[in-house]
Design an enzyme around this catalytic site. Structure first.
Site, PDB file in Angstrom:
ATOM      1  N   ARG A 102      20.523  -2.561 -62.329  1.00  0.00           N
ATOM      2  CA  ARG A 102      20.895  -3.460 -63.432  1.00  0.00           C
ATOM      3  C   ARG A 102      20.478  -4.904 -63.117  1.00  0.00           C
ATOM      4  NH1 ARG A 102      23.524  -8.181 -64.280  1.00  0.00           N
ATOM      5  NH2 ARG A 102      25.091  -7.582 -62.734  1.00  0.00           N
ATOM      6  N   ASP A 103      21.090  -5.524 -62.120  1.00  0.00           N
ATOM      7  CA  ASP A 103      20.835  -6.946 -61.887  1.00  0.00           C
ATOM      8  C   ASP A 103      19.421  -7.182 -61.370  1.00  0.00           C
ATOM      9  OD1 ASP A 103      21.529  -9.613 -61.939  1.00  0.00           O
ATOM     10  OD2 ASP A 103      22.378  -9.623 -59.932  1.00  0.00           O
ATOM     11  N   HIS A 152      22.994 -13.987 -54.051  1.00  0.00           N
ATOM     12  CA  HIS A 152      21.542 -13.963 -54.219  1.00  0.00           C
ATOM     13  C   HIS A 152      20.949 -14.685 -53.014  1.00  0.00           C
ATOM     14  CE1 HIS A 152      20.970 -12.560 -58.523  1.00  0.00           C
ATOM     15  NE2 HIS A 152      22.252 -12.414 -58.264  1.00  0.00           N
ATOM     16  N   CYS A 204      14.891 -14.957 -59.516  1.00  0.00           N
ATOM     17  CA  CYS A 204      15.885 -15.906 -60.005  1.00  0.00           C
ATOM     18  C   CYS A 204      15.290 -16.629 -61.194  1.00  0.00           C
ATOM     19  CB  CYS A 204      16.250 -16.905 -58.908  1.00  0.00           C
ATOM     20  SG  CYS A 204      17.403 -18.181 -59.461  1.00  0.00           S
TER      21      CYS A 204
END
Lengths: 302, 302
Positions: free
Chosen positions: A15-16, A209, A240
């Site tokens: 997902r991320d 992150h 990012c």
């Protein structure tokens, strides 16, 4: 050095990670990757997001992915859900657990959800109520807990404010995200010290992150504060959106290396995660920033 | 969280970084890079090695580099020296400080120096005596302080054994190297706890390779033990001869980001180091693994 004996890894790469990759990964490939992850010993995988495809076209196949993956009954297959419409689709696809999300900072929340923080709570409450009524556990993400690309540093009290309201809705666990990957251990420590005045360590997960290489240092500080749940993405997928070319989520394999070498159990097979990272590298046609993936790649080439 | 207020960065990129790059960087380019580093606020740069060019052809121009760089009187320009012959060449090229090196493990020492540990001491003693007689300070590197690619884990007592003999020769400072980048904070902590029973924190520097992404986590543990000197390489140059495609030294710019964000002073300008990292990337024609270099690259491209 006081460290927990066991840590739970919550794999958020499908997902991320994939929502931030530029290309659309074919649905078949996604299903294969998730099936590969299901065979690594992980017990929690966030497989997709039911955010409207207009916003995240990379995951437009959410329902199909969730329906078609091979389920392992030891694993919780979760999905991100933004609103009641998304919840309906997620339940229809037999999601095991639901994640809702918002930010600790007004600027990021506005940019991401197009609402103020206080306007967001009722929307999430509707999702949480619906999920609980359907017998599903709900996890909450709070983004920008260290700093916001629009508002600068986030006060720990602001994170407490949002977390309290989410827990009041009946959310089981909150994942605290350093969304733009700027955090350093002193900031993580300050945040956790404040959070742990209000909540128990087992109610919290950390979501780092590795944009500036500080993720594992932040994991150490979190472990020292008693945190035992961490989100990570195989391969360090994700990038990012606020820093072109930068790294994404902390790589599951790098996190596993750190934990295992310190004698902390996870139940997850490092080599199998490394192989899954190489699988996604072949699909997207580029090398990811994960260190343990680089080592596995080097071993395959030699 | 107890942290020092100030840390000294020892930039080893021109030596430890470039000696592990496959290509020979032209002498002019090396001189320019070192001159660029001299303008960043660093006060210590290890510029080259006088190991015989047969072993390290990448640094065959050691004397020329040391003679031709623009000296800043606030900076110590050091060089690695393996034996008396190398010392003669280094002194002739007006080196400011000399570094000697050996391993904590027999296997790596044998492979690297072709001598047992006890056979190595007299060779280094000759170098140290010569350097001290010439009025130069001497720094000692101990490699494989956490683990050895041949012998496995290194006992902290073995590192103490080697360090004691080096300090007895009149060496000022010892840099403890996790040469293959396998270390995790618990191991670094165990090593430093043992070392600090015998030596003062200011006698020690830490030298981490980021092969498995643990370098900054290990820096945190070192800081917590009172260590205030760290070796690093701009761009994270270096690679690892024991892991193909892997990362090298911890990147100076990543280390600076961590330290500065925690309020620890270094006197070094992060942006200027990022620019130097981009300079070497352009010369070698590939992206390095440093996170802050990736961010600077992304900013230039957008």
């Amino acid at each position: 050095m006081q460290l927990p004996k066991r840590v739970q890894i919550k794999e958020v790469g499908p997902r991320d990670g994939l929502q931030n990759e530029i290309m659309f990964i074919p649905t078949d490939a996604k299903i294969k990757l998730i099936n590969q992850l299901s065979d690594t010993g992980l017990n929690y995988i966030e497989v997709t997001s039911f955010v409207h495809p207009k916003w995240i076209p990379q995951l437009a196949d959410a329902a199909e992915v969730l329906k078609e993956i091979k389920r392992n009954t030891d694993i919780t297959y979760a999905a991100l859900v933004p609103n009641s419409k998304g919840l309906e689709r997620a339940l229809d696809a037999h999601v095991d657990e639901v994640s809702v999300f918002m930010s600790a900072s007004e600027g990021h929340n506005k940019s991401n959800i197009n609402k103020s923080i206080d306007e967001t709570f009722p929307v999430l409450k509707e999702v949480v109520d619906g999920a609980l009524a359907a017998g599903k556990r709900v996890r909450g993400y709070i983004s920008t807990v260290i700093s916001c690309p629009y508002d600068g540093y986030t006060k720990p009290e602001q994170v407490v404010y949002v977390a309290e309201r989410l827990f009041d809705m009946g959310i089981t666990e909150i994942s605290l995200g350093d969304t733009i990957g700027v955090g350093v251990p002193t900031q993580v420590d300050a945040l956790l010290q404040e959070m742990l005045h209000h909540f128990k360590a087992e109610q919290l997960a950390m979501h780092f992150h590795d944009t500036r290489g500080t993720a594992l240092a932040n994991v150490m500080t979190s472990l020292a504060n008693g945190i035992t749940k961490f989100d990570s993405a195989f391969g360090g997928l994700g990038g990012c959106p606020y820093a072109k070319g930068a790294s994404g989520n902390v790589a599951t394999e790098d996190l596993l290396y750190l934990l295992h070498e310190m004698g902390i159990e996870t139940g997850v097979n490092l080599k199998k995660i490394q192989q899954t990272a190489l699988s996604i590298e072949r699909i997207i046609g580029k090398n990811l920033s994960s260190k343990l993936a680089a080592i596995a790649r080097g071993e395959e080439e030699s």
